[in-house]
Design a protein around this motif. Structure first.
Motif, mmCIF file in Angstrom:
data_model
loop_
_atom_site.group_PDB
_atom_site.id
_atom_site.type_symbol
_atom_site.label_atom_id
_atom_site.label_comp_id
_atom_site.label_asym_id
_atom_site.label_seq_id
_atom_site.Cartn_x
_atom_site.Cartn_y
_atom_site.Cartn_z
ATOM 1 N N GLY A 31 0.372 -0.969 -0.184
ATOM 2 C CA GLY A 31 -0.168 0.073 0.094
ATOM 3 C C GLY A 31 0.639 1.330 -0.249
ATOM 4 O O GLY A 31 1.469 1.400 0.031
ATOM 5 N N TYR A 57 3.037 0.100 -3.693
ATOM 6 C CA TYR A 57 1.361 0.173 -4.697
ATOM 7 C C TYR A 57 1.300 -1.565 -5.338
ATOM 8 O O TYR A 57 2.022 -1.769 -6.544
ATOM 9 C CB TYR A 57 0.526 1.160 -5.280
ATOM 10 C CG TYR A 57 -0.509 0.816 -6.208
ATOM 11 C CD1 TYR A 57 -1.674 1.294 -5.294
ATOM 12 C CD2 TYR A 57 -0.644 0.315 -7.089
ATOM 13 C CE1 TYR A 57 -2.915 0.259 -6.615
ATOM 14 C CE2 TYR A 57 -1.126 -0.405 -8.561
ATOM 15 C CZ TYR A 57 -2.689 -0.150 -7.647
ATOM 16 O OH TYR A 57 -3.813 0.210 -8.486
ATOM 17 N N PRO A 59 -1.565 -3.252 -7.395
ATOM 18 C CA PRO A 59 -2.587 -3.825 -8.392
ATOM 19 C C PRO A 59 -2.603 -4.458 -7.745
ATOM 20 O O PRO A 59 -2.923 -5.524 -7.390
ATOM 21 C CB PRO A 59 -2.899 -3.934 -10.063
ATOM 22 C CG PRO A 59 -1.235 -3.715 -10.123
ATOM 23 C CD PRO A 59 -0.577 -3.824 -8.880
ATOM 24 N N ASN A 60 -4.991 -4.239 -7.563
ATOM 25 C CA ASN A 60 -5.781 -5.682 -7.408
ATOM 26 C C ASN A 60 -5.391 -6.838 -7.858
ATOM 27 O O ASN A 60 -5.233 -8.017 -7.481
ATOM 28 C CB ASN A 60 -7.221 -5.248 -7.138
ATOM 29 C CG ASN A 60 -7.780 -4.350 -6.388
ATOM 30 O OD1 ASN A 60 -6.938 -4.181 -5.292
ATOM 31 N ND2 ASN A 60 -8.978 -3.296 -6.500
ATOM 32 N N LYS A 61 -5.483 -6.941 -9.230
ATOM 33 C CA LYS A 61 -5.055 -7.961 -10.102
ATOM 34 C C LYS A 61 -4.084 -9.057 -9.725
ATOM 35 O O LYS A 61 -3.932 -10.479 -10.256
ATOM 36 C CB LYS A 61 -5.018 -7.983 -12.034
ATOM 37 C CG LYS A 61 -4.210 -7.121 -12.390
ATOM 38 C CD LYS A 61 -3.871 -6.340 -14.061
ATOM 39 C CE LYS A 61 -2.586 -6.147 -14.224
ATOM 40 N NZ LYS A 61 -1.344 -6.442 -13.850
ATOM 41 N N ASP A 62 -3.070 -8.147 -9.083
ATOM 42 C CA ASP A 62 -1.908 -9.223 -8.519
ATOM 43 C C ASP A 62 -1.640 -9.238 -6.696
ATOM 44 O O ASP A 62 -0.576 -9.602 -6.496
ATOM 45 C CB ASP A 62 -0.473 -8.469 -8.734
ATOM 46 C CG ASP A 62 -0.825 -7.753 -10.629
ATOM 47 O OD1 ASP A 62 -0.498 -8.911 -11.592
ATOM 48 O OD2 ASP A 62 0.038 -6.639 -10.574
ATOM 49 N N ILE A 63 -2.612 -9.436 -6.646
ATOM 50 C CA ILE A 63 -2.524 -9.866 -5.090
ATOM 51 C C ILE A 63 -3.106 -10.607 -5.068
ATOM 52 O O ILE A 63 -1.531 -11.711 -3.684
ATOM 53 C CB ILE A 63 -4.311 -8.809 -4.522
ATOM 54 C CG1 ILE A 63 -3.852 -6.935 -4.189
ATOM 55 C CG2 ILE A 63 -4.143 -8.561 -3.404
ATOM 56 C CD1 ILE A 63 -2.377 -6.588 -3.291
ATOM 57 N N TYR A 67 -1.048 -13.421 -1.773
ATOM 58 C CA TYR A 67 -1.909 -13.925 -0.722
ATOM 59 C C TYR A 67 -0.997 -15.316 -1.038
ATOM 60 O O TYR A 67 -1.010 -15.780 -0.059
ATOM 61 C CB TYR A 67 -3.150 -14.470 -0.690
ATOM 62 C CG TYR A 67 -3.570 -12.704 -0.552
ATOM 63 C CD1 TYR A 67 -3.837 -12.620 1.029
ATOM 64 C CD2 TYR A 67 -4.226 -11.749 -1.433
ATOM 65 C CE1 TYR A 67 -4.673 -11.818 1.031
ATOM 66 C CE2 TYR A 67 -5.062 -10.676 -1.430
ATOM 67 C CZ TYR A 67 -5.082 -11.101 0.365
ATOM 68 O OH TYR A 67 -6.131 -9.775 1.013
ATOM 69 N N ARG A 84 -13.506 -5.637 2.550
ATOM 70 C CA ARG A 84 -12.946 -7.303 1.615
ATOM 71 C C ARG A 84 -11.781 -7.758 1.992
ATOM 72 O O ARG A 84 -11.349 -9.279 1.383
ATOM 73 C CB ARG A 84 -12.675 -6.026 0.390
ATOM 74 C CG ARG A 84 -12.694 -6.953 -1.192
ATOM 75 C CD ARG A 84 -12.408 -5.884 -2.414
ATOM 76 N NE ARG A 84 -11.589 -6.006 -2.294
ATOM 77 C CZ ARG A 84 -10.922 -4.595 -2.358
ATOM 78 N NH1 ARG A 84 -11.816 -4.173 -2.959
ATOM 79 N NH2 ARG A 84 -10.049 -4.440 -2.943
ATOM 80 N N VAL A 85 -10.418 -7.086 1.962
ATOM 81 C CA VAL A 85 -9.603 -7.980 2.613
ATOM 82 C C VAL A 85 -9.432 -9.332 3.386
ATOM 83 O O VAL A 85 -8.921 -9.990 3.085
ATOM 84 C CB VAL A 85 -8.177 -6.931 3.099
ATOM 85 C CG1 VAL A 85 -7.711 -5.566 2.130
ATOM 86 C CG2 VAL A 85 -8.295 -6.302 4.607
ATOM 87 N N GLU A 88 -11.020 -11.876 0.888
ATOM 88 C CA GLU A 88 -9.771 -11.870 -0.021
ATOM 89 C C GLU A 88 -9.097 -12.920 0.166
ATOM 90 O O GLU A 88 -8.483 -14.516 -0.426
ATOM 91 C CB GLU A 88 -8.922 -10.339 -0.674
ATOM 92 C CG GLU A 88 -9.665 -9.839 -1.719
ATOM 93 C CD GLU A 88 -8.538 -8.465 -1.625
ATOM 94 O OE1 GLU A 88 -8.166 -8.450 -1.230
ATOM 95 O OE2 GLU A 88 -9.223 -7.768 -2.133
ATOM 96 N N SER A 92 -8.439 -17.008 -0.890
ATOM 97 C CA SER A 92 -6.555 -17.130 -1.287
ATOM 98 C C SER A 92 -6.477 -18.076 -0.594
ATOM 99 O O SER A 92 -5.118 -18.714 -0.820
ATOM 100 C CB SER A 92 -5.933 -16.116 -1.096
ATOM 101 O OG SER A 92 -6.550 -14.646 -1.695
#
Length: 178
Positions: A31, A57, A59-63, A67, A84-85, A88, A92
């Protein structure tokens, strides 16, 4: 978000406590935010920069990649409405330790609630992390429980629950202009 309301200022104390029992632990902090520079300085001054990595930072697509390499997810926030995390993390296959704020208790199963702590209680928070790191059995139990629980939040199911709660109620008339 790296800010005090997200508990970023607790990371140093959490890391010190966990590292006293598990010296090889690495914390990945994802973050950006107002507290990043302060945290970076404190990590260097406390000689924790080898064990606490500020990744910035992502991106959400790489989070999901992050995990997938994690044993435990932590959320030491002082404020959050519906984190929301945590969903996720469950999806995951990563057990979590979180402060019991906002909608956390609505998201958690009974077993997961054992790994939530009151806000600001970072000693207990750290103890819960250590408990998870010490026990693959508990982690596996929470992973299985998380997979089951996250299914309660699949969009179609959540929409159905939401509709069932409002369909049978008379909603007050709403006039945004007074």
């Amino acid at each position: 978000r790296l800010s005090p309301r997200r508990g970023t200022h607790y990371i140093i104390d959490i890391a010190k406590h966990v590292l006293s029992k598990h010296q090889n632990t690495v914390f990945l902090v994802i973050g950006e935010g107002t507290y990043k520079e302060t945290l970076q300085k404190k990590l260097f001054s406390e000689n924790l920069d080898k064990n606490v990595k500020l990744l910035g930072y992502i991106p959400n697509k790489d989070i999901v990649k992050y995990y997938s390499v994690s044993d435990v997810f932590i959320m030491p926030s002082d404020e959050d409405a519906f984190p929301r995390v945590l969903l996720e993390s469950m999806a995951s296959g990563v057990p979590f330790v979180a402060t019991n704020i906002g909608g956390v208790s609505d998201i958690c199963s009974q077993k997961q609630k054992l790994f939530t702590v009151p806000p600001k209680d970072m000693k207990q928070f750290s103890v819960k992390i250590i408990e998870l790191l010490d026990s693959i059995e508990i982690r596996n139990m929470l992973i299985a429980d998380g997979y089951k629980r996250v299914n309660d939040f699949v969009i179609n199911k959540a929409l159905s629950i939401f509709k069932s709660k409002i369909v049978n109620k008379t909603l007050p008339e709403f006039n945004p202009f007074g």
